[in-house]
Design an enzyme around this catalytic site. Structure first.
Site, short mmCIF file in Angstrom:
data_model
loop_
_atom_site.label_atom_id
_atom_site.label_comp_id
_atom_site.label_asym_id
_atom_site.label_seq_id
_atom_site.Cartn_x
_atom_site.Cartn_y
_atom_site.Cartn_z
N TRP A 186 2.35 3.50 -5.47
CA TRP A 186 1.82 2.89 -6.69
C TRP A 186 0.81 1.80 -6.36
O TRP A 186 -0.22 1.66 -7.03
CB TRP A 186 2.98 2.39 -7.55
CG TRP A 186 2.66 1.91 -8.93
CD1 TRP A 186 3.31 0.89 -9.57
CD2 TRP A 186 1.69 2.41 -9.87
NE1 TRP A 186 2.80 0.73 -10.84
CE2 TRP A 186 1.80 1.64 -11.05
CE3 TRP A 186 0.72 3.42 -9.82
CZ2 TRP A 186 0.99 1.85 -12.17
CZ3 TRP A 186 -0.09 3.62 -10.94
CH2 TRP A 186 0.04 2.86 -12.09
N GLY A 187 1.05 1.01 -5.33
CA GLY A 187 0.08 -0.03 -4.95
C GLY A 187 -1.28 0.58 -4.64
O GLY A 187 -2.32 0.11 -5.12
N ARG A 233 1.17 -2.36 7.68
CA ARG A 233 0.83 -1.88 9.03
C ARG A 233 -0.69 -1.82 9.21
O ARG A 233 -1.41 -1.26 8.36
CB ARG A 233 1.45 -0.49 9.25
CG ARG A 233 2.95 -0.58 9.48
CD ARG A 233 3.60 0.77 9.58
NE ARG A 233 3.60 1.45 8.31
CZ ARG A 233 3.49 2.77 8.16
NH1 ARG A 233 3.32 3.55 9.20
NH2 ARG A 233 3.52 3.31 6.96
N LYS A 282 15.15 2.65 -16.98
CA LYS A 282 14.78 4.08 -17.03
C LYS A 282 14.99 4.75 -15.68
O LYS A 282 15.24 5.96 -15.61
CB LYS A 282 13.34 4.26 -17.55
CG LYS A 282 12.23 3.69 -16.69
CD LYS A 282 11.74 4.64 -15.63
CE LYS A 282 10.87 3.93 -14.60
NZ LYS A 282 10.42 4.80 -13.52
N THR A 339 9.78 9.80 -16.40
CA THR A 339 10.57 9.68 -15.17
C THR A 339 11.75 10.65 -15.18
O THR A 339 12.05 11.29 -14.17
CB THR A 339 11.06 8.23 -15.00
OG1 THR A 339 9.96 7.35 -15.16
CG2 THR A 339 11.66 8.00 -13.63
N ASP A 345 8.04 5.84 -20.64
CA ASP A 345 8.33 5.88 -19.21
C ASP A 345 9.64 6.63 -18.93
O ASP A 345 9.77 7.35 -17.93
CB ASP A 345 8.41 4.45 -18.67
CG ASP A 345 8.29 4.39 -17.16
OD1 ASP A 345 8.01 5.43 -16.53
OD2 ASP A 345 8.47 3.28 -16.60
N GLU A 350 14.35 3.04 -6.97
CA GLU A 350 14.84 1.72 -7.39
C GLU A 350 16.18 1.77 -8.11
O GLU A 350 16.98 0.85 -8.00
CB GLU A 350 13.80 1.06 -8.30
CG GLU A 350 12.49 0.68 -7.62
CD GLU A 350 12.58 -0.69 -6.95
OE1 GLU A 350 13.68 -1.17 -6.68
OE2 GLU A 350 11.50 -1.28 -6.71
N ALA A 408 0.83 -1.22 0.00
CA ALA A 408 0.00 0.00 0.00
C ALA A 408 0.85 1.26 0.00
O ALA A 408 0.56 2.23 0.68
CB ALA A 408 -0.94 -0.02 1.21
N1 NAI Z 1 5.30 5.40 -7.41
C1 NAI Z 1 5.20 5.34 -8.71
O1 NAI Z 1 4.86 6.33 -9.35
C2 NAI Z 1 5.48 4.06 -9.44
C3 NAI Z 1 6.21 3.04 -8.86
N2 NAI Z 1 6.48 1.91 -9.56
C4 NAI Z 1 7.24 0.80 -8.97
O2 NAI Z 1 6.39 0.13 -8.05
C5 NAI Z 1 7.16 -0.45 -7.01
C6 NAI Z 1 6.61 -0.02 -5.67
O3 NAI Z 1 6.74 1.38 -5.66
P1 NAI Z 1 5.91 2.36 -4.74
O4 NAI Z 1 4.59 1.86 -4.36
O5 NAI Z 1 5.94 3.67 -5.41
O6 NAI Z 1 6.91 2.39 -3.50
P2 NAI Z 1 6.69 3.03 -2.07
O7 NAI Z 1 8.05 3.23 -1.51
O8 NAI Z 1 5.76 4.17 -2.18
O9 NAI Z 1 5.92 1.86 -1.30
C7 NAI Z 1 6.45 0.58 -1.15
C8 NAI Z 1 5.47 -0.29 -0.39
O10 NAI Z 1 6.12 -1.51 -0.10
C9 NAI Z 1 6.11 -1.69 1.30
N3 NAI Z 1 7.41 -2.25 1.66
C10 NAI Z 1 8.60 -1.65 1.70
N4 NAI Z 1 9.54 -2.50 2.13
C11 NAI Z 1 8.91 -3.62 2.37
C12 NAI Z 1 9.30 -4.86 2.88
N5 NAI Z 1 10.58 -5.10 3.20
N6 NAI Z 1 8.36 -5.79 3.02
C13 NAI Z 1 7.07 -5.53 2.70
N7 NAI Z 1 6.65 -4.39 2.23
C14 NAI Z 1 7.55 -3.45 2.07
C15 NAI Z 1 5.94 -0.35 1.93
O11 NAI Z 1 5.35 -0.48 3.21
C16 NAI Z 1 5.04 0.31 0.94
O12 NAI Z 1 3.70 -0.06 1.19
C17 NAI Z 1 8.61 0.01 -7.26
O13 NAI Z 1 9.32 -1.01 -7.91
C18 NAI Z 1 8.46 1.20 -8.18
O14 NAI Z 1 9.59 1.35 -9.03
C19 NAI Z 1 6.04 1.73 -10.82
C20 NAI Z 1 5.29 2.70 -11.43
C21 NAI Z 1 4.97 3.93 -10.79
O1 13P Z 2 8.00 4.37 -12.48
C1 13P Z 2 7.61 5.50 -12.29
C2 13P Z 2 6.85 6.24 -13.32
O2 13P Z 2 6.47 5.42 -14.37
C3 13P Z 2 7.89 6.18 -11.01
O3 13P Z 2 9.17 6.66 -11.00
P1 13P Z 2 9.91 6.94 -9.62
O4 13P Z 2 10.04 5.62 -8.91
O5 13P Z 2 11.23 7.53 -10.02
O6 13P Z 2 9.06 7.91 -8.85
#
Ligand code: NAI
Ligand code: 13P
Length: 335
Positions: free
Chosen positions: A15-16, A36, A194, A251, A247, A285, A12
């Protein structure tokens, strides 16, 4: 009419939570798992995930829980929305709970450090499912813009075209338009690389450089990404698409990107520790993937000069200014 499909999102963060909203807006019955309990309770009670998306009201058809078994029970698709480097460990814990026919969907953009595997490879191995059950969603998808319902396109990739189409339908909304693809390798290499190029663009911005520099890094970054992808068996056309160029541009150019922002801080002279602290626990990442991608490239004899200097800035103490000078001073060659 058939009842809405149950889709589970595990993770959560930014992105989730946003992707769970997209799925709920598309008419599915969505369960979002948060690590949590207080985050899950707050989402259910206030309809907000205040740590990640404080301004966004989440739909009432989205339910949160911190109980993974309850979350995945009866799910037709399980979306994995945790960082790349923890996915293996997280999934190992969830594996016994997964419905055997569910499509497992990766949102993560990275390459595993210890094994140099792509996320779909990690999923196939840990969940012990055929690769036809594994899908990836990737594109120019900055979470905050999608949560605000700004128009966006993306790619849903799965080796099984029918599963890709089913997932495409499941996440189509008036503001979110998914295209299908079967080139998992290309889509995942593009998504991981990227982030590294966005770090380089951020460093250039932090050094005070303008759009010519950004554009040069984006174009040459796409060239080295494509070289790696093709060496691994990807379709070169994938890199010209939404998950490739699309992307990369979003980004590398957006202040909303955590990777670009991280790079910018380094370019302005902050240390790695300062940039990490400013990220408030959100994942950039590319900081880890620059090392795994560099090793993967070396294993396949592929030259990736931008990735190489990003790795050396992040992990070997090279400063951004000499890194830029080094890239410009490389042997001259045809495009
Ligand atoms: N935020 C964005 O705009 C985008 C993100 N992504 C990718 O999606 C993936 C997740 O990114 P976000 O949600 O943005 O990251 P975030 O940092 O916002 O959230 C990560 C989630 O994973 C959980 N988490 C972290 N460490 C953990 C662990 N050891 N065990 C279990 N849960 C854990 C956190 O509690 C949090 O809910 C990444 O690979 C990111 O590159 C892809 C497209 C867009
Ligand atoms: O993957 C992403 C946009 O497509 C998000 O990029 P960042 O993880 O750099 O915020």
């Amino acid at each position: 009419m058939a009842p809405p499909e149950r889709i589970t999102v595990l993770g959560a963060g930014s992105w989730g939570t946003t992707f769970a909203k997209v799925l709920a807006d598309a008419g599915n019955d969505v369960v979002l798992w948060a690590r949590r309990a207080e985050v899950a309770a707050a989402i259910n009670e206030t309809r907000r995930n205040s740590a990640y998306l404080p301004d966004i009201r989440l739909p009432s058809t989205l339910r949160a829980t911190d109980d993974a078994a309850e979350a995945v029970h009866g799910a037709g698709a399980v979306v994995l929305a945790v960082p790349s480097q923890t996915l293996r460990e997280n999934l190992a814990g969830w594996q016994p709970l997964l419905p055997p026919e569910a499509t497992l969907v990766s949102l993560a953009k990275g390459v595993e450090l210890s094994t140099l595997k792509r996320m779909s490879e990690v999923i196939g191995e840990v969940a012990d499912v055929p690769m036809a059950h594994v899908a990836v969603v990737s594109g120019p998808n900055l979470a905050k813009e999608i949560a605000a319902e700004q128009p966006t396109a993306t790619v849903v990739a799965c080796p099984d075209h029918d599963r890709a189409v089913a997932l495409q339908h499941a996440c189509s909304t008036p503001y979110f338009r998914p295209y299908t693809n079967t080139d998992l390798v290309g889509i995942e290499i593009a998504g991981a690389c990227k982030n590294v190029i966005a770090l380089a663009c951020g460093m250039a911005a932090g050094l005070g450089f303008g759009h010519n520099t950004m554009s040069s890094l984006i174009t040459r970054g796409l060239a080295e990404t494509t070289r790696l992808g093709v060496a691994l068996g990807a379709d070169p056309m994938t890199f010209a698409g939404l998950a490739g160029l699309g992307d990369l541009v979003a980004t590398a150019m957006s202040p909303l990107s955590r990777n670009r922002t991280f790079g910018e801080r380094l370019g302005r002279g902050e240390t790695m520790a300062q940039a990490q602290e400013a990220a408030h626990g959100q994942v950039s990442e590319g900081v880890k993937s620059c090392s795994s991608i560099r090793q993967l490239a070396a294993r396949h004899g592929v030259e990736m000069p931008i990735t190489d200097v990003v790795h050396r800035v992040c992990h070997e103490g090279l400063a951004p200014a000499p890194a830029a000078a080094e890239l410009l001073g490389r042997e001259r060659k045809p495009e």
